[in-house]
Design an enzyme around this catalytic site. Structure first.
Site, PDB file in Angstrom:
ATOM      1  N   ASP A 135       0.851  -1.188   0.000  1.00  0.00           N
ATOM      2  CA  ASP A 135       0.000   0.000   0.000  1.00  0.00           C
ATOM      3  C   ASP A 135       0.889   1.239   0.000  1.00  0.00           C
ATOM      4  OD1 ASP A 135      -2.418   1.316  -0.057  1.00  0.00           O
ATOM      5  OD2 ASP A 135      -2.619   1.387   2.126  1.00  0.00           O
ATOM      6  N   TYR A 137       1.197   5.659  -0.429  1.00  0.00           N
ATOM      7  CA  TYR A 137       0.739   6.809   0.364  1.00  0.00           C
ATOM      8  C   TYR A 137       0.949   8.021  -0.528  1.00  0.00           C
ATOM      9  CZ  TYR A 137       0.488   9.504   4.822  1.00  0.00           C
ATOM     10  OH  TYR A 137       0.146  10.336   5.864  1.00  0.00           O
ATOM     11  N   HIS A 142      -3.779  13.997   0.974  1.00  0.00           N
ATOM     12  CA  HIS A 142      -3.988  13.087   2.109  1.00  0.00           C
ATOM     13  C   HIS A 142      -2.793  13.137   3.068  1.00  0.00           C
ATOM     14  CE1 HIS A 142      -5.107   9.643   4.512  1.00  0.00           C
ATOM     15  NE2 HIS A 142      -3.969   9.067   4.217  1.00  0.00           N
ATOM     16  N   ARG A 151       0.752  16.136  13.284  1.00  0.00           N
ATOM     17  CA  ARG A 151       2.061  16.732  13.555  1.00  0.00           C
ATOM     18  C   ARG A 151       1.945  18.245  13.525  1.00  0.00           C
ATOM     19  NH1 ARG A 151       3.306  12.318  10.356  1.00  0.00           N
ATOM     20  NH2 ARG A 151       3.351  13.635   8.523  1.00  0.00           N
ATOM     21  N   GLU A 210      -9.323   4.225  -2.049  1.00  0.00           N
ATOM     22  CA  GLU A 210      -8.112   3.942  -2.816  1.00  0.00           C
ATOM     23  C   GLU A 210      -8.481   3.228  -4.114  1.00  0.00           C
ATOM     24  OE1 GLU A 210      -4.734   2.273  -0.855  1.00  0.00           O
ATOM     25  OE2 GLU A 210      -5.316   3.030   1.126  1.00  0.00           O
ATOM     26  N   ASP A 242      -9.491   0.409   1.872  1.00  0.00           N
ATOM     27  CA  ASP A 242      -8.443  -0.068   2.773  1.00  0.00           C
ATOM     28  C   ASP A 242      -8.794   0.359   4.202  1.00  0.00           C
ATOM     29  OD1 ASP A 242      -5.993  -1.248   3.433  1.00  0.00           O
ATOM     30  OD2 ASP A 242      -4.971   0.686   3.335  1.00  0.00           O
ATOM     31  N   TYR A 253       1.701   2.022  15.804  1.00  0.00           N
ATOM     32  CA  TYR A 253       2.456   2.228  14.568  1.00  0.00           C
ATOM     33  C   TYR A 253       3.900   2.695  14.746  1.00  0.00           C
ATOM     34  CZ  TYR A 253       2.211   7.373  14.036  1.00  0.00           C
ATOM     35  OH  TYR A 253       2.363   8.724  14.169  1.00  0.00           O
ATOM     36  N   THR A 358      -4.736   6.485   0.263  1.00  0.00           N
ATOM     37  CA  THR A 358      -5.973   7.266   0.296  1.00  0.00           C
ATOM     38  C   THR A 358      -5.901   8.423  -0.686  1.00  0.00           C
ATOM     39  OG1 THR A 358      -6.099   6.728   2.632  1.00  0.00           O
ATOM     40  CG2 THR A 358      -7.537   8.486   1.841  1.00  0.00           C
TER      41      THR A 358
HETATM   42 MN    MN Z   1      -4.217   2.598   2.821  1.00  0.00          MN
END
Ligand code: MN
Length: 424
Positions: A135, A137, A142, A151, A210, A242, A253, A358
């Site tokens: 996957d 990014y 996004h 952040r 996605e 997803d 994570y 995404t």
């Molecule tokens: Mn994803």
């Protein structure tokens, strides 16, 4: 690229409504089951599945590089092993057979009855046996939104983002076909106010809008696929939801990235639309600044103008549109993703699945996850019954649809839909 099967003036002797995702210019591939019968490989036109096993048995596939076993099976993988030239010839043959002025099959009612099956009688199965799942990014908006939420809005994109198509290795065992309902995942979470983690059902279940692309057999371990070669290794695309459990994800994570917050279920739409069928909808991508590494440079139009929509359908209510986005908003295109994936010598195999990440557009209303749409829960979305959604509740169905449209031709994916059942 000029492919005869893409000619926008083509019409079929099979009636296809104007709004259909499946005109003669599409001819996607999937795996069908009729009643308790054996799964088999199919294509689609209008409201009919085209039974490719029957077409083969009846002798309509002569001089094509296929054998009966390529279609008398429960996945597209064997067919895909014939490569781009094989599946392209197959789609061109289907196009010929169903064109208005072609009488090879048209009018032979005893054959037509075997080959065309009303979609009302068909169950769609998982189309591809997926080996590995990666996957990416790759939507800038996004990545920017997530950076703002978690952040710093002034440094929303991490320093590597415009230099490498960021991605992670996911899990293929839990990629499932549209329509397969699933239970809310459980796991460890640590709410901001809690001192220790708690275990229980996810409270922050989210979708991710996605697309996915599926690969042909790649090169041996140690070799690379360039951006120029990438098209020859991409079979086709599907819509991908997803799913993400944001609370489980948030706790787990660091430092190694996505794990149980991501791998409980991912749904794909069941008709794989070939990259060939999508060629007419190619458009230029964004200017990439800073300049990318030479191995990520590419020539020509490699982005695709594809409308993408997400709806939430609460139990017993009408569906509500929550997102209208477009695949054109990708910063990194599929060619760059595949070139990056193999630049270190990593080999891809037939049936590998690559998620886009995404896909969010620049405007509100174009965000591809509830995390962004509700801006981390601060902007709830109203539902018809007066309730609201920050994330996805039990018994909600999330539906994604996608299509390209140009010169009066609409090439669509149908939909990917799944209902969230309460945790077990
Ligand atoms: Mn994803």
């Amino acid at each position: 690229m000029n492919l005869p099967a893409n000619n926008p003036t083509l019409t079929s002797w099979v009636e296809v409504s104007k709004e259909s995702d499946f005109p003669i210019q599409n001819l996607p591939f999937g795996v069908i089951q009729v009643g308790e019968g054996k799964p088999r490989v199919a294509s689609r036109i209008g409201d009919f599945a085209i039974d490719l096993k029957s077409l083969f048995v009846l002798g309509y596939m002569e001089n094509l590089p296929f054998v009966l076993e390529d279609f008398d099976t429960n996945s597209l993988n064997k067919m895909m092993l014939k490569g781009k030239m094989g599946t392209r010839k197959l789609r061109e043959r289907l196009s010929k057979l169903f064109q208005s002025d072609n009488t090879d099959l048209q009018g032979k009612q005893h054959h037509v009855d075997q080959v065309l099956i009303s979609m009302d009688e068909v169950t769609m199965l998982m189309p591809i046996e997926i080996g590995d799942y990666t996957d990416f990014y790759s939507s800038e908006q996004h990545a920017f939104n997530v950076g703002c939420l978690f952040r710093d809005p002034n440094n929303a994109l991490l320093p590597n983002w415009k230099h490498i198509p960021v991605g992670y290795h996911g899990r293929s065992s839990s990629i499932v076909p549209s329509g397969l309902d699933f239970h809310r995942p459980k796991g460890q979470k640590k709410p901001p106010t809690a001192e220790v983690p708690v275990y229980g059902p996810s409270n922050l279940l989210d979708f991710e809008l996605e697309t996915a692309f599926f690969t042909y057999q790649g090169k041996p371990l140690g070799e690379t696929i360039s951006t120029a070669e990438a098209d020859d290794y991409i079979f086709g695309m599907a819509l991908l939801n997803d799913w993400s459990a944001r609370d489980i994800q948030g706790w787990e994570y660091v430092p190694l990235g996505p794990f149980l917050g991501k791998n409980f279920a991912s749904h794909i739409s069941c008709w794989i639309v070939t990259l060939d069928a999508l060629e007419p909808f190619r458009i230029p991508g964004p200017v990439q600044d800073p300049k990318v590494q030479p191995y990520l440079e590419y020539e020509g139009d490699k982005h695709i103008d594809m409308n993408l929509d997400v709806f939430i359908k609460p139990e017993g209510q009408d569906e509500v549109s929550v997102c209208h986005s477009n695949f054109k908003y990708m910063y990194w295109n599929m060619n760059q993703q595949l070139a990056h994936h193999t630049v270190n010598g990593c080999n891809i195999r037939v049936g590998d699945c690559m998620g886009s990440g995404t896909i969010s557009g620049p405007e509100e209303g174009e965000f591809g996850s509830m995390l962004e749409i509700s801006w981390k829960g601060t902007k709830p979305v109203p539902m018809p019954d007066g309730s609201e959604r920050k994330f996805i509740l039990d018994n909600d169905t999330v539906i994604m649809r996608g299509y390209c449209e140009k010169d009066g031709v609409r090439i669509g994916f149908g939909e990917v839909a799944a209902k969230v059942l309460p945790a077990t």
